[in-house]
Design an enzyme around this catalytic site. Structure first.
Site, mmCIF file in Angstrom:
data_model
loop_
_atom_site.group_PDB
_atom_site.id
_atom_site.type_symbol
_atom_site.label_atom_id
_atom_site.label_comp_id
_atom_site.label_asym_id
_atom_site.label_seq_id
_atom_site.Cartn_x
_atom_site.Cartn_y
_atom_site.Cartn_z
ATOM 1 N N PRO A 1 136.131 -0.579 61.927
ATOM 2 C CA PRO A 1 136.405 -1.441 63.070
ATOM 3 C C PRO A 1 136.528 -0.656 64.382
ATOM 4 O O PRO A 1 137.350 0.250 64.482
ATOM 5 C CB PRO A 1 137.739 -2.102 62.708
ATOM 6 C CG PRO A 1 137.873 -1.942 61.230
ATOM 7 C CD PRO A 1 137.169 -0.669 60.909
ATOM 8 N N GLU A 2 135.695 -1.006 65.326
ATOM 9 C CA GLU A 2 135.801 -0.481 66.680
ATOM 10 C C GLU A 2 136.132 -1.660 67.583
ATOM 11 O O GLU A 2 136.459 -2.736 67.078
ATOM 12 C CB GLU A 2 134.484 0.217 67.084
ATOM 13 C CG GLU A 2 134.077 1.300 66.078
ATOM 14 C CD GLU A 2 132.791 2.024 66.445
ATOM 15 O OE1 GLU A 2 132.435 2.035 67.634
ATOM 16 O OE2 GLU A 2 132.138 2.562 65.541
#
Length: 278
Positions: A2-3
DNA sequence: CGACACTCCTGATGGC
DNA sequence: TGCCATCAGGAGTGTC
């Protein structure tokens, strides 16, 4: 992993389902999640609170609770927030029981994910010491990025991954942004021209916006709160595309390790810097 | 302050 | 088929 776009996707898909609900009970099943705070202190601080709103800062997901406290969560590599999962997740770390009868799980196989309770008076300081500007902040412009890059000599790839300079960029979007800007991952930030800084700013914003539009990217672990995959991985221009043709010129994409991270670029569109001073 | 090595953690992968 | 070593990587910490 997850960014910013993945965390924003989680926030958006969860917002209508947690805002205006009370957290009747919370059970932290893994003490690592909130260390050094105790699980009991987190449970005590959060239970009974109303979720007034949700927000995001960099890759941090924030639930703004009544009473002036904030639950600040980070998914790190493999964390997911799952809404009413059936059955309960194998790697469930934290369980939230909402006042409308629904259940939310923070699931995380690798146990890197974290949660912390921060008081309103300390929230700005908490982020200020960890994060630079949001990429979608109007103040994140060509000149801001240009100034950030002055006297920075570590590889550009490493620079982009440093959350204290720009918030929210991870391995995927760093590669995509550098490709869009036509700059090489090993280029020294201090050698960027103002024009290149502008291209890089635009590349960062465009790559992140495309990621959000696609509901994030799923490489192996990322899921939205309903367990659905993102779609952006099929739109990658260079990331994880070693040997495949560059979308602009057809040259085979190259992979190399920069700053200990897998890094992908087009050797034609992103010219290698001449010499790397040691 | 900048740069970088090291740590956390475990599922997936590859070699034999 | 099974075992073991290696890998991936975001952010915090420690060192120079």
């Amino acid at each position: 992993m997850p960014e910013l776009p993945e965390v924003e996707t989680v926030r958006r898909r969860l917002a209508d389902r947690v805002e205006s609900r009370r957290i009747d009970a919370v059970a932290v099943h893994d003490s690592r999640w909130c260390a050094p705070a105790s699980t009991a202190s987190i449970e005590r601080a959060v239970a009974g609170r109303l979720v007034e709103s949700t927000s995001r800062r960099g890759k941090y997901l924030i639930w703004n609770l009544d009473g002036g406290i904030h639950l600040v969560m980070h998914l790190r590599m493999t964390g997911t927030l799952l809404y009413d999962p059936e059955p309960a997740p194998i790697h469930g770390r934290v369980e939230f029981c909402l006042s409308d009868g629904h259940v939310l799980w923070f699931s995380d196989p690798r146990r890197f994910g974290t949660g912390a309770v921060i008081e309103s008076s300390r929230l700005d300081a908490y982020f200020a010491e960890r994060l630079g500007l949001e990429p979608f902040d109007p103040a994140f412009d060509q000149e801001h990025l240009f100034q950030l890059t002055r006297r920075r000599n570590a590889p550009l790839k490493s620079f982009l991954l440093d959350q204290r300079r720009i918030a929210g960029i991870g391995n995927i979007y760093a590669d995509e942004a550098m490709f869009r800007a036509g700059v090489h991952p090993l280029k020294r930030p201090s050698t960027l021209t103002r024009a290149q800084a502008g291209l890089l700013r635009d590349g960062i914003v465009a790559a992140l916006a495309a990621g959000i539009d696609a509901g994030g990217a799923t490489i192996d672990d990322f899921r939205d709160p309903d367990g659905a995959w993102g779609a952006y991985q099929s739109e990658f221009l260079v990331h994880r595309r070693e040997g495949l043709p560059c979308p602009d010129c057809g040259t085979a994409i190259k992979r190399e390790v920069v700053g200990g991270r897998s890094t992908y670029h087009c050797p034609q569109c992103q010219p290698r810097p001449r010499v790397r001073r040691s």
